[in-house]
Design an enzyme around this catalytic site. Sequence first.
Site, PDB file in Angstrom:
ATOM      1  N   HIS A   1      -3.433  -6.260   1.861  1.00  0.00           N
ATOM      2  CA  HIS A   1      -2.509  -7.238   2.458  1.00  0.00           C
ATOM      3  C   HIS A   1      -3.133  -8.627   2.582  1.00  0.00           C
ATOM      4  O   HIS A   1      -2.495  -9.556   3.047  1.00  0.00           O
ATOM      5  CB  HIS A   1      -2.059  -6.788   3.845  1.00  0.00           C
ATOM      6  CG  HIS A   1      -1.155  -5.591   3.809  1.00  0.00           C
ATOM      7  ND1 HIS A   1      -0.762  -4.924   4.941  1.00  0.00           N
ATOM      8  CD2 HIS A   1      -0.560  -4.944   2.779  1.00  0.00           C
ATOM      9  CE1 HIS A   1       0.031  -3.914   4.607  1.00  0.00           C
ATOM     10  NE2 HIS A   1       0.164  -3.902   3.306  1.00  0.00           N
TER      11      HIS A   1
ATOM     12  N   ASP B   1      -5.041   0.589  11.107  1.00  0.00           N
ATOM     13  CA  ASP B   1      -4.528   1.307   9.938  1.00  0.00           C
ATOM     14  C   ASP B   1      -5.587   1.168   8.855  1.00  0.00           C
ATOM     15  O   ASP B   1      -5.797   0.088   8.305  1.00  0.00           O
ATOM     16  CB  ASP B   1      -3.189   0.722   9.453  1.00  0.00           C
ATOM     17  CG  ASP B   1      -2.644   1.491   8.240  1.00  0.00           C
ATOM     18  OD1 ASP B   1      -3.296   2.481   7.816  1.00  0.00           O
ATOM     19  OD2 ASP B   1      -1.580   1.107   7.711  1.00  0.00           O
TER      20      ASP B   1
ATOM     21  N   ASP C   1       0.683   8.115   7.601  1.00  0.00           N
ATOM     22  CA  ASP C   1       1.649   7.219   6.946  1.00  0.00           C
ATOM     23  C   ASP C   1       1.734   7.631   5.467  1.00  0.00           C
ATOM     24  O   ASP C   1       2.651   8.361   5.075  1.00  0.00           O
ATOM     25  CB  ASP C   1       1.193   5.762   7.117  1.00  0.00           C
ATOM     26  CG  ASP C   1       1.962   4.781   6.236  1.00  0.00           C
ATOM     27  OD1 ASP C   1       3.070   5.128   5.775  1.00  0.00           O
ATOM     28  OD2 ASP C   1       1.471   3.658   5.994  1.00  0.00           O
TER      29      ASP C   1
ATOM     30  N   GLU D   1       1.514  -9.759   6.629  1.00  0.00           N
ATOM     31  CA  GLU D   1       2.260  -9.364   7.831  1.00  0.00           C
ATOM     32  C   GLU D   1       2.094 -10.368   8.960  1.00  0.00           C
ATOM     33  O   GLU D   1       2.343 -10.062  10.123  1.00  0.00           O
ATOM     34  CB  GLU D   1       1.832  -7.962   8.266  1.00  0.00           C
ATOM     35  CG  GLU D   1       2.130  -6.931   7.179  1.00  0.00           C
ATOM     36  CD  GLU D   1       1.888  -5.496   7.599  1.00  0.00           C
ATOM     37  OE1 GLU D   1       1.303  -5.265   8.667  1.00  0.00           O
ATOM     38  OE2 GLU D   1       2.308  -4.604   6.842  1.00  0.00           O
TER      39      GLU D   1
ATOM     40  N   LYS E   1       5.818  -0.593  14.851  1.00  0.00           N
ATOM     41  CA  LYS E   1       4.780  -1.399  14.199  1.00  0.00           C
ATOM     42  C   LYS E   1       5.503  -2.391  13.317  1.00  0.00           C
ATOM     43  O   LYS E   1       6.168  -2.005  12.360  1.00  0.00           O
ATOM     44  CB  LYS E   1       3.892  -0.462  13.374  1.00  0.00           C
ATOM     45  CG  LYS E   1       2.787  -1.190  12.631  1.00  0.00           C
ATOM     46  CD  LYS E   1       1.831  -0.227  11.957  1.00  0.00           C
ATOM     47  CE  LYS E   1       2.097  -0.167  10.469  1.00  0.00           C
ATOM     48  NZ  LYS E   1       0.932   0.257   9.676  1.00  0.00           N
TER      49      LYS E   1
ATOM     50  N   HIS F   1       7.818  -1.304   9.901  1.00  0.00           N
ATOM     51  CA  HIS F   1       8.208  -2.242   8.832  1.00  0.00           C
ATOM     52  C   HIS F   1       7.407  -1.933   7.562  1.00  0.00           C
ATOM     53  O   HIS F   1       6.585  -1.012   7.552  1.00  0.00           O
ATOM     54  CB  HIS F   1       7.898  -3.672   9.301  1.00  0.00           C
ATOM     55  CG  HIS F   1       6.415  -3.944   9.433  1.00  0.00           C
ATOM     56  ND1 HIS F   1       5.880  -5.198   9.450  1.00  0.00           N
ATOM     57  CD2 HIS F   1       5.350  -3.083   9.541  1.00  0.00           C
ATOM     58  CE1 HIS F   1       4.569  -5.133   9.565  1.00  0.00           C
ATOM     59  NE2 HIS F   1       4.220  -3.855   9.626  1.00  0.00           N
TER      60      HIS F   1
ATOM     61  N   SER G   1       0.867  -1.184   0.000  1.00  0.00           N
ATOM     62  CA  SER G   1       0.000   0.000   0.000  1.00  0.00           C
ATOM     63  C   SER G   1       0.899   1.229   0.000  1.00  0.00           C
ATOM     64  O   SER G   1       0.912   2.011   0.931  1.00  0.00           O
ATOM     65  CB  SER G   1      -0.911  -0.015   1.226  1.00  0.00           C
ATOM     66  OG  SER G   1      -0.155   0.047   2.421  1.00  0.00           O
TER      67      SER G   1
ATOM     68  N   LYS H   1       9.087   5.184   8.058  1.00  0.00           N
ATOM     69  CA  LYS H   1       9.601   4.056   7.277  1.00  0.00           C
ATOM     70  C   LYS H   1      10.802   4.562   6.496  1.00  0.00           C
ATOM     71  O   LYS H   1      10.652   5.450   5.642  1.00  0.00           O
ATOM     72  CB  LYS H   1       8.544   3.582   6.284  1.00  0.00           C
ATOM     73  CG  LYS H   1       7.284   3.010   6.914  1.00  0.00           C
ATOM     74  CD  LYS H   1       6.188   2.917   5.860  1.00  0.00           C
ATOM     75  CE  LYS H   1       5.009   2.072   6.303  1.00  0.00           C
ATOM     76  NZ  LYS H   1       3.846   2.240   5.389  1.00  0.00           N
TER      77      LYS H   1
ATOM     78  N   GLU I   1      -4.473   5.094  11.987  1.00  0.00           N
ATOM     79  CA  GLU I   1      -3.520   5.516  10.949  1.00  0.00           C
ATOM     80  C   GLU I   1      -4.253   5.731   9.628  1.00  0.00           C
ATOM     81  O   GLU I   1      -5.163   4.970   9.287  1.00  0.00           O
ATOM     82  CB  GLU I   1      -2.475   4.395  10.811  1.00  0.00           C
ATOM     83  CG  GLU I   1      -1.387   4.629   9.788  1.00  0.00           C
ATOM     84  CD  GLU I   1      -0.423   3.431   9.760  1.00  0.00           C
ATOM     85  OE1 GLU I   1      -0.194   2.771  10.800  1.00  0.00           O
ATOM     86  OE2 GLU I   1       0.094   3.140   8.667  1.00  0.00           O
TER      87      GLU I   1
ATOM     88  N   GLU J   1      -5.335  -2.933   8.606  1.00  0.00           N
ATOM     89  CA  GLU J   1      -4.664  -3.525   9.769  1.00  0.00           C
ATOM     90  C   GLU J   1      -5.485  -3.355  11.040  1.00  0.00           C
ATOM     91  O   GLU J   1      -5.931  -2.254  11.357  1.00  0.00           O
ATOM     92  CB  GLU J   1      -3.279  -2.866   9.969  1.00  0.00           C
ATOM     93  CG  GLU J   1      -2.411  -3.044   8.736  1.00  0.00           C
ATOM     94  CD  GLU J   1      -1.089  -2.288   8.807  1.00  0.00           C
ATOM     95  OE1 GLU J   1      -0.649  -1.921   9.912  1.00  0.00           O
ATOM     96  OE2 GLU J   1      -0.497  -2.075   7.735  1.00  0.00           O
TER      97      GLU J   1
END
Length: 438
Positions: free
Chosen positions: A165, A254, A324, A217, A400, A377, A53, A349, A297, A174
Amino acid sequence: MHVIYHSEYDEAFLIKSVRGRWVLDSRGNPTVQVKVVTEGLGVGVGYAPSGASTGVHEAVEVRDGGREFHGKGVGRAVENVNKMIAPAIIGMDSRRQREIDMKMIEMDGTRNKARIGGNAIVATSIAVAKAAASTMDLPLYQYIGGKQADLLPVPMLNIINGGVHAGNKLDFQEFMIVPAGFSTFSEALRASVEIYHELKNILKNRYGPQAINVGDEGGFAPPLEKTREALDLLVDSIKAAGYSPGDQVALALDVASSRLFNRDRNVYVIEGQELSVDKLIDYYSKLVNDYPIVSIEDPFHEDDFEAFAKFTSEFSHRILVVGDDLFVTNPERLEKGISMRAANAVLVKVNQVGTLTETFAVIDIARTAGYRTIISHRSGETEDTAISDLAVGVRAGLIKTGAPARGERTAKYNRLLEIEEEVEKPKYPGFSVFPRKP
Ligand code: 2PG
Ligand code: MG
């Protein structure tokens, strides 16, 4: 800034060799690995992780296209390491992180590292820091943060995966548990692992064995469609493991909402419903009232600073509003966000911006503005544990890094366990990194 800086000349720190190669990431795609060796035989190995993403404003990966690896080959990026970066930085002092990073940025010459490749540059930047630390015989977190680096991060563990994901129909990407109500990192991790396994049992019993498949993940990707169903599962698992939701273990989301935004109609599509910004704020507000949520997020799409600001003005006293895709670890975008009061936390990140130097700059800007920093990550990861050291080194307070399962995720947690044992008096910030206990 963070990097310990010994300016006196010492041949041991000079970069002797730089070697790039392709290796595999956790999704089975090629990525860039760089090994840097110093004259003093310090060795540093850096890797480029890879997002699914990804924000449109991120540093870009150079990929080969064509038939090999379905176009995802990194042959050109590796060649850029070996033919462009290596000759330019061999002989430089590996402690001069800023100069080395700036040299790569200048050589690249684009705004988004599109020429040499964010993937080539980030792997080198990390490898250089590790090589200098190794030459000094220091662990990376101490090289970055000195002896006072003693703050372990509160982990945000993504144990139900949705969005891009996972292959299910959950809109949000998430669903995380946040074990903030413990006094040490290792206790918090143990509780999280117990909750993860309770979730697995509950999923199996309620939905059958196919429900325990995992996403990118390491979180489960059950065939659910509704956000509340996923949140209920988290609460049930926390209770089943014998912990108290809210008091010991909170929740975080998220939304990764750029993918839920319909530009033509200017609405967010959540569970088949078209929601305006105001309606979406109502939707979040009910979630925050009904569940022990401490962080959301990317509640709005990556260019919607205004909606972020509106949401933040109402919720920053209760939860972290995390940018993010909004900030993409970019100093200019973060400064814009700060001036508009668009959030109160930034996801960090290294590969979104491309170098450690720029990452440190973002962390400094965030801190000065009173923003929380969450080291993160990517969904495509490797066995590299640099982000664990980074989180402790910069005293981020939060990390995270996925579910407590799958080697590329557990590597980060295992490294933090090691650091916790190594540090003389490790600290765990608990709920103090959130605006309040839910
Ligand atoms: C995110 C990340 C990591 P990706 O959106 O926060 O969880 O996902 O690496 O796919 O961008
Ligand atoms: Mg995100």
